[in-house]
Design a protein around this motif. Structure first.
Motif, short mmCIF file in Angstrom:
data_model
loop_
_atom_site.label_atom_id
_atom_site.label_comp_id
_atom_site.label_asym_id
_atom_site.label_seq_id
_atom_site.Cartn_x
_atom_site.Cartn_y
_atom_site.Cartn_z
N GLY A 81 35.34 77.48 24.67
CA GLY A 81 35.79 76.53 25.68
C GLY A 81 34.68 76.22 26.67
O GLY A 81 33.80 77.05 26.91
N ALA A 82 34.70 75.01 27.22
CA ALA A 82 33.74 74.64 28.26
C ALA A 82 34.47 73.79 29.28
O ALA A 82 35.14 72.84 28.92
CB ALA A 82 32.58 73.85 27.66
N HIS A 83 34.36 74.17 30.53
CA HIS A 83 35.15 73.52 31.57
C HIS A 83 34.27 73.13 32.75
O HIS A 83 33.29 73.79 33.04
CB HIS A 83 36.27 74.44 32.03
CG HIS A 83 36.89 75.20 30.89
ND1 HIS A 83 37.48 74.56 29.84
CD2 HIS A 83 36.92 76.52 30.61
CE1 HIS A 83 37.89 75.46 28.97
NE2 HIS A 83 37.55 76.66 29.41
N THR A 84 34.68 72.08 33.41
CA THR A 84 33.91 71.60 34.55
C THR A 84 34.88 71.38 35.70
O THR A 84 35.83 70.62 35.55
CB THR A 84 33.24 70.26 34.19
OG1 THR A 84 32.60 70.41 32.93
CG2 THR A 84 32.22 69.88 35.22
N ASP A 122 34.04 81.49 26.71
CA ASP A 122 34.68 80.56 27.62
C ASP A 122 33.77 80.40 28.84
O ASP A 122 33.32 81.38 29.41
CB ASP A 122 36.03 81.15 28.07
CG ASP A 122 37.08 80.06 28.20
OD1 ASP A 122 36.76 78.89 27.91
OD2 ASP A 122 38.20 80.38 28.60
N LEU A 152 29.26 72.41 23.17
CA LEU A 152 30.12 73.36 22.48
C LEU A 152 29.58 73.58 21.08
O LEU A 152 29.23 72.62 20.40
CB LEU A 152 31.54 72.81 22.41
CG LEU A 152 32.29 72.75 23.74
CD1 LEU A 152 33.28 71.61 23.72
CD2 LEU A 152 33.00 74.05 24.00
#
Lengths: 446, 251, 489
Positions: free
Chosen positions: C409-412, C377, C403
């Motif tokens: 997961g990848a969040h900005t 993550d 990804l």
């Protein structure tokens, strides 16, 4: 009633006294729903800086004023009614004045078969079992303290229920007007919109303030769009100068459904519209667009969250803001792709123009992504008008004021041109022009 | 032994039949052209031979050099000498062409039991190939295909082919979108790589490439089958009459 | 660019497991487990520190006691028991070595095993004609060797351990330590200020261009130790310095805490380039073990026309929590943040930057490339703030996430605040998976799945890799491939 932080809210105390024991208390589900709202708000209190999505919007002003639910409904003339954005379209019209439904101003005769439009109050008496299935089912009260507060007061509002396969011939127009009152007024209206399978509807919502004294309007809209159904939703927020307008829109989209929302905010001392959508069925399509126009010492907050749960869904968010005076614009937009929501296409753009040295903009575009086969992006810009374009226009003989105005209008037009209905487009465009005119006048005076 | 033998190949994409029993045999040294109307399954055939995902082989087999080609992963096929010149070569931002090709060439060389080329030898080798084909190798210093024109991409595919020296080259519409100069460069490259041990499969919609590269055999692919085979004269015939005859056949 | 690319191009795309997971058997001097005022005093005493330093530590410690660990970051882990860790572990090497020859040979062996880039190895081995890179090596908590000191002293550059600086250059340390990251800044900076045991100190005197790269290698060796190094770099007017740090740790089943503080100060016309290749042990493929990397890095562009540039390649650690930031105070000052973060298996990373524009005409640029694979993550979290006086300031931000696999997961999460209409902010972010067409193209040319992924990901990261000094770039490029092993297929 003190909140978690030990602060006391006179208006909530009133709610406890008048409301929880009032309407619908004979219905167990309704009583429980209102009690759950009250207890969540009691525990959470007013949102503050430590709530991630309220970092930039402080509601402390609400504590200082003894807001009360309106008991009387003042006179409203056709002038006030024409302040909406329906642009002369023939509509089915519902009117709330100071938070109370005014049957005398509504025009909902000859509704198509399969469409129910009614005051929440009346509907609770007439179709309680239909409401039991829908009310409060769509909204995450735990994480939305202001919606919890509204739920505690659940009484006034409007329900719109559309059966399967019904295409409504005319737009539905919802006008909320606040008129001067002897005391600071508070309204807690609840809107429930439910479209059955393949139903189609257009909703035009206007919030108009006709007073410069403070009032507090805390609106919650619950919207469910059935399989293959479609809703076009236009919202104008033009509350009074000293008003606090908080609106929570909770949307749920079923398979192959379509939602197109356009929000224009320019009113209120504090104006916040929070829209959160859950894309539950595959191939659904959700669109939020909007414009905010801030001046004086306004704070205008647009907060969105689109949660992709099903596969092959699409979402688009394009917001533009213009800030003058010492206005503060806040845009927080989130695209959330849950695990398994493959083939999601999510796009978001936020652009803000600052016209004055004291204006302020805060942007928080956010991506939270747990599926790999996705195409998600966001973009954000802020700054002044493009100097080259300004120079170009001036070199063609336009005065600086006019040149700026032309560019601001062009900037906003990109958003406005997304509006499909011509009359509504005109309505919003006129509103934008009116706002710009008042700016030009102010600067001419200053 | 044939270099490539396709027997009764049936392929579907999302349950839709695309190839319906293709039979084809290419001997070492031969150039075959496959022509056909749009949507006849030409590109599908090239992807099946190179191992792209998304296709379902419902029947038939493909024997390459005595081995079952369909059992191999795409990179194993490449190492065994199968090269596909793509109709739309993909851009890979940030990856320098030389790095890409060197990695590819050394992977293939190791598989063949040859030693890896170091950077200096590799550059020399690339320069020679580029010069002989009159293709500018400066493009290899840029990122793979990024910002290249259609013609530049096709030329790069031919240069890659020359460097990787495949046994079987499949050229998927390599002539499409080329102006006459680029077409000549590309044709020259193909002819230069003509070799007694190498087979080639030219997939094309138009006959004009065949004015420069003379095939040993020409096949018409229509309705997912080889509808007609012949020599170079067949291509000429198609140029004059078009594919109407075969479209009718489709109906 | 071409030289650079050649170097990268010459490097091989090879992979192996975490190769720094060995333990060096060295006698250590260990303080008792746990944290209290006595331990703080003991650390200060062991290092024979002046009273003002102890006072500062104690203030930080008392402040820390009243703080709570941050909760807002998007990482999850069991609460850390701060009493179950050693706060002081030093290799027993008797008196401080005067030259590398005197350093325990096992230690030298360790650095060799670390796979420190060739030229640093040569430097450590004292090979004649080796390129000039000054290395400070911090082993567990103590700086053990600083090379090229004499040569640097010739031009007036000070490069030594922070402990030495406290003794030798107390005035410099006093005026700058804690001036960018006050001890009370956050939970981990308070902890670090109380118990830091060593780190590097750099001072570049006016008008000097540091003649060589400065480099520090950090290594956690001892079990149950936290590492709390403190780095302070002061670039006086009209100077230039490039500084590199590399980090590794042995494989251990339990988590280890690394809570460093780095402070950079750039005065007028000074430029500091700070590069990190962080490859702490990430834990095993089940998420067992690994370093908690909770680091505060901040630079102040105090003078006009100054510049601070951060480049980080974050591939290691079980959890990473760091935001190398720039305070752009001086007019025309420039801040840069280039980042590659790779998380695989059960790694978590919450990393990004803050660019605080205070001065006129300040510029910042943020390029972040995140790659998430396995069950990992990752969050990019960044703040760009244009303050009221930041006339004509500019920021450009580009955050791209890749990804690999459907369990990660990848969040900005960017925060953009502007209070100046003449300031322009531009932010773009994308998230997608590796392009299937690119993968197929590579495989059609003979590359295996892993080779193809490694190549494409390196291409995706190139803009950041190019900002690294050359040897680091080669090393980092290999790391990219290694870190993603097992993530495809």
């Amino acid at each position: 009633m003190p909140d978690g932080a030990g602060r006391s809210f006179t208006f909530l105390e009133q709610a406890a006294r008048d409301d929880l024991i009032g309407l619908g208390s004979q219905l167990k589900w309704l009583r429980e729903l209102k009690e759950s709202g009250a207890s969540i708000f009691k525990e959470r209190g007013l949102p503050n800086r430590s709530d991630e999505y309220w970092r930039y919007t402080q509601l402390n002003k609400l504590i200082e004023i003894d807001f009360q639910l309106s008991k009387e409904s003042p006179f409203v003339g056709s002038k006030q009614l024409s302040q909406g954005v329906s642009g002369g379209l023939s509509t089915y019209r519902i009117v709330l004045v100071n938070g109370c439904l005014r049957k005398d101003l509504c025009s909902i005769e000859n509704l198509p078969k399969g469409v129910l439009i009614a005051g929440l109050n009346a509907a609770i008496s007439s179709v309680p079992s239909r409401l039991e299935k829908k009310l409060g089912k769509n909204i995450d009260l735990e994480n939305m303290p202001m919606a919890a507060l509204n739920t505690a007061f659940l009484k006034e509002g409007v329900i719109i229920l559309v059966d399967n396969d019904i295409v409504i011939d005319k737009p539905i127009e919802l006008i909320s007007i606040t008129m001067p009152n002897k005391y600071p007024t508070m309204s807690q209206p609840r809107f429930l919109i439910d479209l059955g399978e393949n139903a189609k509807a257009t909703l035009i919502e206007s919030h108009i303030g006709n007073t410069e004294i403070p009032y507090f309007n805390n609106v919650v809209s619950e919207v469910t769009i059935g399989e293959g159904a479609g809703l076009d939703h236009y919202k104008l927020q033009e509350e009074g100068l000293a008003a606090v307008h908080i609106s929570t829109i909770a949307l749920r989209l079923q398979r192959q459904s379509l939602y197109r929302g356009f929000i224009l905010q320019s009113g209120g001392l504090i104006g916040r519209t929070e829209a959160s959508a859950v894309l539950d069925g595959s191939e659904s399509d959700c669109r939020f667009d909007g414009v905010y126009l801030g001046s004086r010492n306004q704070l205008l907050d647009t907060t969105t969250s689109i949660k992709h749960v099903a596969t092959n869904c699409k979402s688009r968010q394009v917001f533009k803001g213009v800030l003058d005076g010492s206005a503060h614009g806040v845009f927080q937009g989130k695209t959330h792709v849950t695990i398994g929501a493959q083939k999601t296409d999510g796009y978001q753009l936020s652009r803000a123009l600052m016209l004055s040295p004291d204006a302020e903009i805060t942007t928080k575009p956010e991506l939270e992504i747990y599926a790999d086969d996705v195409k998600c992006s966001h973009g954000a810009t802020s700054g002044d008008l493009d100097a080259d374009s300004l120079f170009y226009l001036k070199s063609r003989g336009l005065s600086p004021d006019v040149a700026r105005r032309v560019l601001v209008e062009a900037f906003l037009n990109e958003s406005l041109s997304e509006i499909k209905l011509n009359e509504i487009f005109e309505g919003f465009t006129n509103h934008v022009r009116g706002w710009l005119n008042s700016k030009t006048k102010q600067s001419a005076v200053g | 032994m044939a270099l490539l033998e396709i027997r009764n190949l049936h392929v579907t994409v999302e349950n839709k039949p695309i190839l319906n029993g293709v039979n084809l045999k290419i001997e070492p040294g031969e150039i075959h052209a496959i022509m056909g109307p749009n949507g006849s399954g030409k590109s599908t055939l090239s992807y099946i031979l190179s191992g792209r995902e998304g296709y379902k082989i419902t029947d038939g087999e493909v024997i390459y050099n005595g081995i079952d080609l369909l059992e191999l992963e795409p990179d194993q096929r490449a190492r065994e000498g199968v090269f596909l010149a793509f109709q739309y070569p993909v851009e890979i931002p940030g990856v320098v062409g030389l790095t890409f090709l060197k990695t590819a060439l050394n992977a293939i060389r190791v598989h063949r039991g040859e030693n890896e080329l170091d950077a200096m030898d590799f550059l020399k080798f690339v320069r020679e190939k580029a010069q002989s084909l009159e293709i500018d190798d400066e493009m290899l210093k840029r990122f793979v295909n990024e910002g290249f024109s259609g013609g530049e991409k096709k030329r790069m595919e031919i240069l890659q082919m020359a460097i990787l020296q495949p046994k079987l080259a499949i050229l998927d519409e390599t002539d499409s979108g080329l102006d006459i100069d680029a077409l000549q460069v590309v044709s020259k490259g193909i002819n230069a790589l003509r070799d007694a041990n190498r087979g080639m499969l030219l997939i094309t919609h138009y006959q004009r490439l065949l004015n420069y590269v003379h095939p040993d055999k020409v096949h018409v692919l229509a309705n997912g089958r080889i509808a007609k085979s012949g020599d170079g004269a067949l291509a000429q015939e198609l140029e004059e009459k078009g594919y109407a005859e075969f479209n009718a056949f489709v109906e | 660019m071409s030289n650079h690319i050649d170097a990268i191009e010459k490097s091989e795309l090879v992979g192996d497991q975490y190769k720094y997971g060995f333990v060096t058997d060295i006698e250590v001097d260990l303080a008792p487990k746990g944290l209290n005022e006595d331990i703080v005093k003991l650390i200060s005493h062991k290092k024979d520190e002046p009273g003002w330093m102890l006072e500062w530590r104690l203030k930080a410690y008392r402040h820390w006691l009243n703080m709570k660990p941050p909760q807002w970051q998007k990482v999850s882990f069991e609460p850390i028991d701060y009493q179950d860790s050693y706060y002081y572990a030093a290799p027993k090497v008797g008196d401080k070595p005067k030259s590398l020859d005197e350093v325990d040979p096992t230690l030298i062996e360790t650095y060799n095993k670390l796979g420190i880039p060739l030229r640093e190895q040569e430097v450590l081995a004292g090979v004649e004609g080796a390129p000039a890179v000054a290395v400070d090596a911090v082993f567990d908590s103590v700086s053990v060797a600083t090379t090229y000191k004499a040569k640097l002293e010739e031009v007036g550059v000070i490069f030594c351990s922070i402990s030495e600086a406290i003794h030798t250059y107390p005035e410099l340390v006093k005026s700058y330590l804690g001036s960018v990251v006050p001890y009370g800044d956050n939970y981990f900076s308070a902890l670090n200020s109380a118990v830091f045991t060593d780190g590097s100190f750099v001072y570049i005197p006016k008008g000097t261009r540091c003649p060589m790269e400065l480099s520090t290698y950090f290594r956690i060796n001892q079990e149950n130790t936290g590492q709390f190094e403190r780095t302070l770099i002061v670039a006086d007017e009209d100077t230039h310095v490039s500084y590199l740090e590399g980090c590794t740790a042995p494989m251990r089943d339990e988590h280890q805490l690394h809570a460093a503080v780095v402070e950079l100060i750039a005065l007028e016309n000074a430029e500091i380039k700070y590069s990190t290749v962080q490859n702490w042990y990430p834990g095993d493929s089940e998420g067992k073990g690994g370093i908690y990397n909770f680091v505060t890095k901040r630079g102040a562009c105090r003078g006009d026309n100054s510049k601070i540039s951060w480049t980080q390649v974050e591939t290691g650690s079980a959890i990473t929590w760091k935001y190398p930031s720039c305070i752009l105070q001086g007019d025309n000052s420039v801040g840069e943040f280039y980042s590659i973060a790779i998380t695989n298996n059960y790694q978590q990373a919450d990393t990004g930057t803050k660019m605080i524009h205070i001065g006129e005409n300040t510029k910042s640029r943020i390029i972040s490339k995140g790659i998430s694979a396995g069950h990992a993550d990752q969050t990019y979290r960044g703040l760009v703030r244009m303050q009221k006086k930041a006339e004509k300031a500019r920021n450009y931000t580009q955050c791209d996430s890749l990804l690999i696999g459907d369990q990660c997961g990848a969040h900005t999460v960017p925060y953009i605040e502007s209070k100046n209409p003449t300031a322009q902010v531009e932010h773009e972010a994308t998230t997608s998976r590796i392009n299937e067409d690119q993968l197929f193209y590579c495989r059609q040319r003979g590359l295996t799945d892993e080779e193809a992924v490694s190549l494409i990901v390196n291409g995706f990261c190139r803009e950041v890799l190019q900002t690294l000094p050359m040897e680091f770039a080669v090393e980092a490029q290999k790391l990219v491939g290694i870190s993603l092993e097992g993530s495809v297929g």
